[in-house]
Write an enzyme that holds these catalytic residues in place. Structure first.
Site, PDB file in Angstrom:
ATOM      1  N   ARG A  53       0.530 -15.500  -4.918  1.00 29.98           N
ATOM      2  CA  ARG A  53      -0.715 -14.953  -5.436  1.00 29.98           C
ATOM      3  C   ARG A  53      -2.144 -14.619  -5.051  1.00 29.98           C
ATOM      4  O   ARG A  53      -2.564 -14.381  -4.675  1.00 29.98           O
ATOM      5  CB  ARG A  53       0.042 -14.150  -6.878  1.00 29.98           C
ATOM      6  CG  ARG A  53      -1.302 -12.814  -6.962  1.00 29.98           C
ATOM      7  CD  ARG A  53      -1.110 -11.911  -8.292  1.00 29.98           C
ATOM      8  NE  ARG A  53      -0.563 -12.786  -9.325  1.00 29.98           N
ATOM      9  CZ  ARG A  53      -1.548 -13.470 -10.221  1.00 29.98           C
ATOM     10  NH1 ARG A  53      -2.534 -13.693  -9.454  1.00 29.98           N
ATOM     11  NH2 ARG A  53      -0.310 -14.533 -10.572  1.00 29.98           N
ATOM     12  N   TYR A 105      -5.853  11.152   3.809  1.00 28.96           N
ATOM     13  CA  TYR A 105      -4.903  10.843   4.147  1.00 28.96           C
ATOM     14  C   TYR A 105      -4.980  11.693   2.244  1.00 28.96           C
ATOM     15  O   TYR A 105      -4.592  11.292   1.537  1.00 28.96           O
ATOM     16  CB  TYR A 105      -5.121   9.482   4.216  1.00 28.96           C
ATOM     17  CG  TYR A 105      -3.107   8.911   3.453  1.00 28.96           C
ATOM     18  CD1 TYR A 105      -2.487   9.901   4.594  1.00 28.96           C
ATOM     19  CD2 TYR A 105      -2.819   7.936   2.565  1.00 28.96           C
ATOM     20  CE1 TYR A 105      -0.953   9.019   4.642  1.00 28.96           C
ATOM     21  CE2 TYR A 105      -1.711   7.587   2.587  1.00 28.96           C
ATOM     22  CZ  TYR A 105      -0.922   8.073   3.658  1.00 28.96           C
ATOM     23  OH  TYR A 105       0.049   7.938   3.378  1.00 28.96           O
ATOM     24  N   ASP A 177     -11.477   4.329   5.518  1.00 28.40           N
ATOM     25  CA  ASP A 177     -10.870   4.012   6.038  1.00 28.40           C
ATOM     26  C   ASP A 177     -10.539   4.287   7.806  1.00 28.40           C
ATOM     27  O   ASP A 177     -10.884   5.227   8.723  1.00 28.40           O
ATOM     28  CB  ASP A 177      -9.838   4.893   5.561  1.00 28.40           C
ATOM     29  CG  ASP A 177      -7.724   5.419   5.491  1.00 28.40           C
ATOM     30  OD1 ASP A 177      -7.801   4.335   7.007  1.00 28.40           O
ATOM     31  OD2 ASP A 177      -7.636   5.277   5.054  1.00 28.40           O
TER      32      ASP A 177
HETATM   33  C1  LIG Z   1      -1.040   5.563   6.233  1.00 34.21           C
HETATM   34  C2  LIG Z   1      -1.633   5.565   5.091  1.00 34.21           C
HETATM   35  C3  LIG Z   1      -2.934   5.235   4.503  1.00 34.21           C
HETATM   36  C4  LIG Z   1      -1.874   3.829   3.768  1.00 34.21           C
HETATM   37  O1  LIG Z   1      -0.946   2.954   3.515  1.00 34.21           O
HETATM   38  P1  LIG Z   1      -0.255   2.682   3.496  1.00 34.21           P
HETATM   39  O2  LIG Z   1       0.474   1.864   3.786  1.00 34.21           O
HETATM   40  O3  LIG Z   1       1.253   3.796   3.532  1.00 34.21           O
HETATM   41  O4  LIG Z   1       0.103   1.805   2.288  1.00 34.21           O
HETATM   42  C5  LIG Z   1      -3.930   5.309   3.881  1.00 34.21           C
HETATM   43  N1  LIG Z   1      -5.252   5.717   4.608  1.00 34.21           N
HETATM   44  C6  LIG Z   1      -4.483   6.105   6.077  1.00 34.21           C
HETATM   45  C7  LIG Z   1      -5.222   7.579   6.867  1.00 34.21           C
HETATM   46  C8  LIG Z   1      -3.522   6.264   6.827  1.00 34.21           C
HETATM   47  O5  LIG Z   1      -2.680   6.712   8.104  1.00 34.21           O
END
Ligand SMILES: *Cc1c(COP(=O)(O)O)cnc(C)c1O
Length: 384
Positions: A53, A105, A177
């Site tokens: 971990r 998202y 993001d």
């Molecule tokens: C898919 C996605 C997430 C979340 O990611 P997971 O791997 O599904 O937990 C967050 N932000 C964006 C823009 C995404 O497309």
């Protein structure tokens, strides 16, 4: 990252950084260290690994590669994109405030509103295409501005450098993001972001066969805190999942070039189609964020959204009629996908002010031949 590594181009770094031949055997591919624990020579005397971990060599390879691709100093890998966002949100304390885009998202919206609000963390969702609106939404308690660009599902382009400047002047952290763009198309740390986040499930993994997440930072203090959160909360990926993402990363550049070329061809086709009311693709010259995208990104990416004339029923008929585009959530894989955000990825926004247009379809354009993809959309649109 050492200056020697920095010398190399993106394509080269994707294949080599963090991934030297295995010192024990010379294996050219990083082995899957499928172990939970590591033998110590004496109590506390070990070779850098104690418990998986906390750290695992396959994960280390991935974390170094991720940092290199984002031109950051430190990478951290997680079991999912949401686990990465959750580890990042522990930076925010009760009484503090987060600003996110009004088409953030859906999973991020759910975490902020349904989980973190209970812990006394408030969030504002604003139109981030207008930096003045973000400036006005800032409070003394604002701890983080969370940016997504291009946004999901409308592919709005946000000015990362301008938003980072606003945050910096008020002492807030800027997190980006970068899932939709991928590090191939956009490097937010260069634009003064503090944290870059990815769902590696998407373009970085690239083959729709793994769930994963990542954070990349330059600041050592942030890295130490986030690494502590990673181990303390434990949302870490297994070695095989790390290996799958590493394998995906090696071909990211060639995949992204073809994703973008196919997406552009499809966006042009849709823009000329009589059953299509509106197309959203930052590569189209009439997209409101086109000039900014051309400045901020090195590729317009592989995502295209469009509104079908006739609303929800027409859109549902199109989405159910494609044969090459699979009707599925997610994005960034080699196969093309179509999503009906109002009932699928963005269903949790129903009834909220952030609800999306019922006629909207979102495409993750894959690596099939563009003529075949266009023919598939053409026959499906005939049923709209
Ligand atoms: C898919 C996605 C997430 C979340 O990611 P997971 O791997 O599904 O937990 C967050 N932000 C964006 C823009 C995404 O497309």
């Amino acid at each position: 990252m050492s200056p020697a590594e920095r010398r190399h181009h993106f394509e080269t770094r994707a294949i080599h950084d963090g991934q030297p031949p295995d010192p024990a055997t010379g294996a050219v591919i990083v082995p899957i260290y499928q172990t939970s624990t590591y033998a110590q020579e004496a109590p506390g005397r070990h070779r850098g690994y104690e418990y998986s971990r906390t750290g695992n060599p396959t994960r280390t390879a991935l974390e170094v590669a991720l940092a290199s691709l984002e031109e950051g100093r430190f990478g951290l890998a997680f079991a999912s994109g949401m686990a990465a966002i959750a580890a990042m949100m522990y930076l925010v304390s009760p009484g503090e405030h987060v600003i996110a885009p009004d088409d953030v998202y859906g999973g991020t919206y759910r975490l902020l509103v349904r989980v973190l609000e209970r812990y006394g963390i408030q969030s504002s969702f604003v139109d981030m295409t207008r930096p003045d609106i973000v400036g006005a939404a800032m409070r003394p308690q604002t701890r983080m501005i969370l940016i997504e660009s291009p946004t999901n599902p409308y592919l709005k382009v946000l000015d990362i450098a301008a938003l980072a400047e606003i945050a910096r002047s008020r002492g807030a952290i800027v997190a980006v993001d970068n899932t939709f763009a991928s590090p191939y198309a956009q490097r937010p740390l260069r634009l003064e972001a503090d944290i870059v986040m990815h769902s590696t499930t998407k373009y970085l993994g690239g083959h729709s066969d793994v769930i994963g997440g990542a954070l990349v930072v330059n600041r050592e203090d942030l890295y130490q805190t986030l690494k502590f959160h990673q181990n303390a909360a434990g949302g870490t990926p297994g070695p095989f999942d790390c290996w799958l993402v590493l394998r995906g990363i090696k071909t990211l550049a060639v995949r992204m070039r073809q994703h973008a070329a196919n997406a552009e061809a499809i966006a042009r086709f849709l823009a000329a189609h009589p059953r299509v009311a509106q197309v959203f693709y930052p590569g189209l010259p009439d997209h409101p964020g086109h000039a900014l995208a051309a400045r901020q990104m090195s590729s317009f990416g592989g995502m295209v959204s469009f509104i079908v004339r006739g609303g929800q029923e027409a859109a549902a008929r199109v989405a159910s009629s494609t044969t090459l585009f699979f009707l599925a959530e997610s994005l960034g894989g080699v196969e093309s996908l179509v999503d009906h955000p109002a009932t699928m990825t963005h269903a949790s926004l129903a009834g909220s002010p952030l609800q999306v247009d019922a006629g909207l379809l979102r495409l993750s354009v894959g690596l099939e031949h563009p003529d075949d993809l266009i023919a598939d959309l053409d026959q499906a649109l005939a049923r709209a």
